[in-house]
Design a protein around this motif. Sequence first.
Motif, mmCIF file in Angstrom:
data_model
loop_
_atom_site.group_PDB
_atom_site.id
_atom_site.type_symbol
_atom_site.label_atom_id
_atom_site.label_comp_id
_atom_site.label_asym_id
_atom_site.label_seq_id
_atom_site.Cartn_x
_atom_site.Cartn_y
_atom_site.Cartn_z
ATOM 1 N N VAL A 212 -31.932 25.696 54.333
ATOM 2 C CA VAL A 212 -30.730 25.690 54.981
ATOM 3 C C VAL A 212 -30.217 27.031 55.551
ATOM 4 C CG1 VAL A 212 -29.968 23.798 53.588
ATOM 5 C CG2 VAL A 212 -29.393 26.123 52.861
ATOM 6 N N PRO A 213 -29.388 27.244 56.617
ATOM 7 C CA PRO A 213 -28.970 28.446 57.083
ATOM 8 C C PRO A 213 -28.143 29.225 56.207
ATOM 9 C CG PRO A 213 -27.911 26.571 58.216
ATOM 10 C CD PRO A 213 -28.890 26.009 57.229
ATOM 11 N N GLY A 214 -28.319 30.528 56.175
ATOM 12 C CA GLY A 214 -27.271 31.397 55.321
ATOM 13 C C GLY A 214 -25.929 31.583 56.216
ATOM 14 N N HIS A 215 -26.083 31.741 57.607
ATOM 15 C CA HIS A 215 -25.102 32.292 58.191
ATOM 16 C C HIS A 215 -24.411 33.496 57.733
ATOM 17 C CE1 HIS A 215 -25.571 28.575 60.731
ATOM 18 N NE2 HIS A 215 -25.129 27.783 59.839
ATOM 19 N N ASN A 216 -25.185 34.560 57.524
ATOM 20 C CA ASN A 216 -24.796 35.626 56.718
ATOM 21 C C ASN A 216 -24.004 36.410 57.682
ATOM 22 O OD1 ASN A 216 -24.510 37.686 54.921
ATOM 23 N ND2 ASN A 216 -26.390 38.899 55.636
ATOM 24 N N TYR A 217 -23.235 37.285 57.469
ATOM 25 C CA TYR A 217 -22.300 38.158 58.249
ATOM 26 C C TYR A 217 -21.722 39.195 57.740
ATOM 27 C CZ TYR A 217 -18.631 35.127 56.396
ATOM 28 O OH TYR A 217 -17.669 34.397 55.449
ATOM 29 N N PRO A 218 -21.247 40.368 58.264
ATOM 30 C CA PRO A 218 -20.791 41.433 57.691
ATOM 31 C C PRO A 218 -19.405 41.089 57.127
ATOM 32 C CG PRO A 218 -21.305 42.250 59.770
ATOM 33 C CD PRO A 218 -21.688 40.594 59.697
ATOM 34 N N MET A 219 -18.997 41.645 55.915
ATOM 35 C CA MET A 219 -17.741 41.112 55.466
ATOM 36 C C MET A 219 -16.686 41.906 56.037
ATOM 37 S SD MET A 219 -16.326 39.131 53.116
ATOM 38 C CE MET A 219 -17.714 38.394 52.053
ATOM 39 N N PRO A 220 -15.659 41.126 56.671
ATOM 40 C CA PRO A 220 -14.421 41.780 57.276
ATOM 41 C C PRO A 220 -13.635 42.204 56.205
ATOM 42 C CG PRO A 220 -14.641 39.465 58.303
ATOM 43 C CD PRO A 220 -15.660 39.507 57.060
ATOM 44 N N ASP A 221 -12.840 43.096 56.339
ATOM 45 C CA ASP A 221 -12.005 43.639 55.333
ATOM 46 C C ASP A 221 -10.739 42.426 54.932
ATOM 47 O OD1 ASP A 221 -13.255 46.087 55.201
ATOM 48 O OD2 ASP A 221 -11.480 47.261 56.221
ATOM 49 N N ASP A 222 -10.526 41.642 55.852
ATOM 50 C CA ASP A 222 -9.263 40.987 55.607
ATOM 51 C C ASP A 222 -9.890 39.904 54.530
ATOM 52 O OD1 ASP A 222 -10.831 40.088 57.737
ATOM 53 O OD2 ASP A 222 -9.144 38.857 58.751
ATOM 54 N N GLU A 223 -11.053 39.556 55.139
ATOM 55 C CA GLU A 223 -11.717 38.507 54.190
ATOM 56 C C GLU A 223 -12.046 38.703 52.669
ATOM 57 O OE1 GLU A 223 -15.018 36.194 55.997
ATOM 58 O OE2 GLU A 223 -15.542 35.403 53.883
ATOM 59 N N ALA A 224 -12.619 40.223 52.689
ATOM 60 C CA ALA A 224 -12.793 41.017 51.370
ATOM 61 C C ALA A 224 -11.528 40.776 50.661
ATOM 62 C CB ALA A 224 -13.282 42.152 51.493
ATOM 63 N N ASN A 225 -10.540 41.255 51.069
ATOM 64 C CA ASN A 225 -9.049 41.298 50.715
ATOM 65 C C ASN A 225 -8.534 39.980 50.163
ATOM 66 O OD1 ASN A 225 -9.086 44.114 50.807
ATOM 67 N ND2 ASN A 225 -8.161 43.869 52.863
ATOM 68 N N LYS A 226 -8.878 38.848 50.967
ATOM 69 C CA LYS A 226 -8.396 37.644 50.502
ATOM 70 C C LYS A 226 -9.114 37.314 49.127
ATOM 71 C CE LYS A 226 -7.867 33.845 53.195
ATOM 72 N NZ LYS A 226 -8.159 32.934 54.629
ATOM 73 N N VAL A 227 -10.494 37.584 49.253
ATOM 74 C CA VAL A 227 -11.155 37.165 48.171
ATOM 75 C C VAL A 227 -10.529 37.723 46.869
ATOM 76 C CG1 VAL A 227 -13.504 37.278 47.090
ATOM 77 C CG2 VAL A 227 -13.343 36.398 49.425
ATOM 78 N N LYS A 228 -10.399 39.129 47.035
ATOM 79 C CA LYS A 228 -9.939 39.850 45.749
ATOM 80 C C LYS A 228 -8.463 39.131 45.392
ATOM 81 C CE LYS A 228 -12.170 44.010 46.718
ATOM 82 N NZ LYS A 228 -12.169 45.439 47.214
ATOM 83 N N GLN A 229 -7.747 38.747 46.125
ATOM 84 C CA GLN A 229 -6.510 38.236 45.804
ATOM 85 C C GLN A 229 -6.940 36.752 45.026
ATOM 86 O OE1 GLN A 229 -4.397 38.241 49.361
ATOM 87 N NE2 GLN A 229 -4.298 40.264 49.290
ATOM 88 N N SER A 230 -7.909 36.264 45.301
ATOM 89 C CA SER A 230 -8.169 34.688 44.986
ATOM 90 C C SER A 230 -9.099 34.858 43.989
ATOM 91 C CB SER A 230 -8.171 33.854 46.050
ATOM 92 O OG SER A 230 -9.455 34.171 46.871
ATOM 93 N N TYR A 231 -9.514 35.813 43.200
ATOM 94 C CA TYR A 231 -10.810 35.673 42.257
ATOM 95 C C TYR A 231 -10.252 34.901 41.319
ATOM 96 C CZ TYR A 231 -14.366 38.980 43.703
ATOM 97 O OH TYR A 231 -15.617 39.511 44.387
ATOM 98 N N ALA A 232 -9.173 34.608 40.759
ATOM 99 C CA ALA A 232 -8.808 34.169 39.426
ATOM 100 C C ALA A 232 -8.925 32.552 39.818
ATOM 101 C CB ALA A 232 -7.403 33.959 38.953
ATOM 102 N N GLU A 233 -8.620 32.189 40.974
ATOM 103 C CA GLU A 233 -9.110 30.734 41.401
ATOM 104 C C GLU A 233 -10.503 30.240 41.633
ATOM 105 O OE1 GLU A 233 -6.239 32.376 43.863
ATOM 106 O OE2 GLU A 233 -5.275 32.275 41.728
ATOM 107 N N LEU A 234 -11.060 31.335 42.224
ATOM 108 C CA LEU A 234 -12.486 31.357 42.550
ATOM 109 C C LEU A 234 -13.393 31.171 41.374
ATOM 110 C CD1 LEU A 234 -14.640 31.712 45.150
ATOM 111 C CD2 LEU A 234 -14.990 33.883 43.753
ATOM 112 N N ARG A 235 -13.191 32.031 40.278
ATOM 113 C CA ARG A 235 -13.796 31.810 38.722
ATOM 114 C C ARG A 235 -13.442 30.663 38.211
ATOM 115 N NH1 ARG A 235 -17.418 35.593 40.669
ATOM 116 N NH2 ARG A 235 -16.493 37.914 40.586
ATOM 117 N N ASP A 236 -12.268 30.473 38.381
ATOM 118 C CA ASP A 236 -11.858 28.994 37.619
ATOM 119 C C ASP A 236 -12.507 27.761 38.152
ATOM 120 O OD1 ASP A 236 -10.194 30.490 35.998
ATOM 121 O OD2 ASP A 236 -8.334 29.484 36.980
#
Length: 559
Positions: A212-236
């Motif tokens: 399957v394709p990875g569709h890798n890309y450099p992580m933009p800051d806004d996406e990285a920040n969004k992930v950090k804010q939603s880590y609790a939900e992501l891990r749950d």
Amino acid sequence: MSGQDLDAVIVGAGFSGLYMLHKLRGLGFSARVIEAADDVGGTWYWNRYPGARCDIESCDYSYSFDEDLQQEWQWSERYASQPEILRYLQHVAERFDLRRDITFETRVERAQWDEAAQLWTVSTDSDEQLTARFCIMGTGCLSSFNTPDIPGLADFAGDTYTTGQWPHEGVDFTGKKVVMIGTGSSSIQSTPIIAQQAERLTILQRTPNYVVPGHNYPMPDDEANKVKQSYAELRDAAQESAVGSGRALPRTPHLATSLDEQTFLSDMERRWAVGGLVGFVGAYADLNMDPAAANRVGEFFADKIRARVSDPEVAEKLIPHDHYVTTKRLCVDTGYYESFNRDNVDLVDLRTTPIETIVADGVRVGDTLIEADALVLATGFDAMTGSLNRIDIRGTKGMSLADKWNEGASSLLGLMSHGFPNLFTITGPGSPSVLTNMVTSIEQHVDYIAGVMVYLRDQDGVQIEAEQDVEDAWMAHNNTVAQTTTYMSANSWYIGANIPGKPRVFLPYIGGYHAYRAICQDIAQNGYCGFLIDGAARPCEVNFDAHVESFTPEELMVA
Ligand code: FAD
Ligand code: NAP
């Protein structure tokens, strides 16, 4: 502590060993890690081949145990490359001051249970002996490289490289004729980069894989920040997921076989556009159960290959034909198929023309000599049991673990095996491990092992081991669940088929991470029933089937 050096010896300094050490320290246990390499990292220390990267998104494939750690670390790409994951693990080692309790460049050769003293004696290749109440194997599921037994391999006069033990200084293939053996994930990641460098790259393929394709890309800051804010939900979400991933695309609420063509194609295209492993493995309830569903999805993959590879004959060779989709580990690519559109890349189908022998200046396939200056072995691993069996592990009455597992690995929950008290295996055979996001499974095992040790300490107990009857019941449950799937039909490393002579037993637990975790919790809440504590058995009413989704054909029909 009298007569013992440590509470625990931990073997391996990858994701497993590092977190185990940190966890035990925090609970007041003394521990030491023994690691064969000269630094931390495990998989990410050894596998430095070009293109190596994780294929589960890095925000998912990373530790969750420390909030500050996940907030301060910023991933630079959707799927981090090997150097970045290694830097991350080095950072973890420094941040938690782990190195002072790790002995590097030392291989554990033997671990022996002393019944009288109720201690493990762990012996290393530097003639050191350590005694400890517990021995914890963080030796890795994919850490014993499989060097193929191909005639003439030793006669090759050029350079031979193995993906799992790649030189630290890197390799420049410019101007070289390269032959690569194998077409699994390691080959699929490295092919596009080697193809760009080499004068000629010939890929020797025994079995084409689903990719399957990875569709890798450099992580933009806004996406990285969004992930950090939603880590609790992501891990749950990872905890509730069958594959231990917070990024898994939800299952389509219909069977693959029941969708009309247009709906099926648009659903698959949606998944394809997102890319990555975890969007596909659980896409439909019938995918891993019903050959017709797997064939339908497989045909979609085949059309994608035909669309990407210009030469129709080469495209047909690259289409998997002898196993159902997902029954061998799905691979994730960046430009793999396009590599075959290059003039300097050839594909040889070993099913049509097998390797005769390797000679000084190349590989003889049938009557043809494929000249080579360099050979790349991307031939996989003796998975799940290889690194454990390479250690001479002796339990009660001197029993050898390798002997006990001669007919196939057997454990309770992939954590302990009867006859080997106080020996734990992190992501051992019989646990979901390689069918999941491994970091989720590793953290769950480390937390569980630590929980067992604390329980024992609180009870003034000394010794814990799997009860044989419950271990047998767990293995029977493993087998029953595996038998309901298409996985049993493939010659995969999940089943030991890649290693000549290895017993054919489905090694990982396929009931799903979430179900497995619930079973572990039930057992813990019942005072770790199923485990003998200081020889005492307690009744164990835990029903292994209770949490596993039912996959009988009748139930699938109404899903
Ligand atoms: P390892 O990282 O394998 O570490 C085990 C360590 O134990 C090694 O450093 C080894 O040297 C040491 N050791 C073994 N035996 C001995 C001994 N006798 N004495 C001393 N030391 C010993 N999983 C995913 O979930 N997602 C991915 O994207 C992914 N990508 C992967 C890519 C590659 C190339 C490979 C090979 C595997 C990948 N995996 C992936 C699986 C990966 O192995 C796990 O995710 C994870 O890194 C395992 O960590 P670990 O600490 O359990 O084992
Ligand atoms: P692998 O998937 O086992 O692939 C090994 C390849 O070598 C297969 O194509 C195999 O063919 C071939 N092979 C083995 N012995 C051979 C022989 N004697 N002659 C010819 N061909 C031979 O190994 P891998 O690519 O290293 O991957 C192993 C696992 O590690 C993956 O499945 C995955 O879990 C993990 N991994 C993940 C990533 C990632 O993308 N993050 C990257 C690398 C590895 P057959 O299939 O016919 O046996």
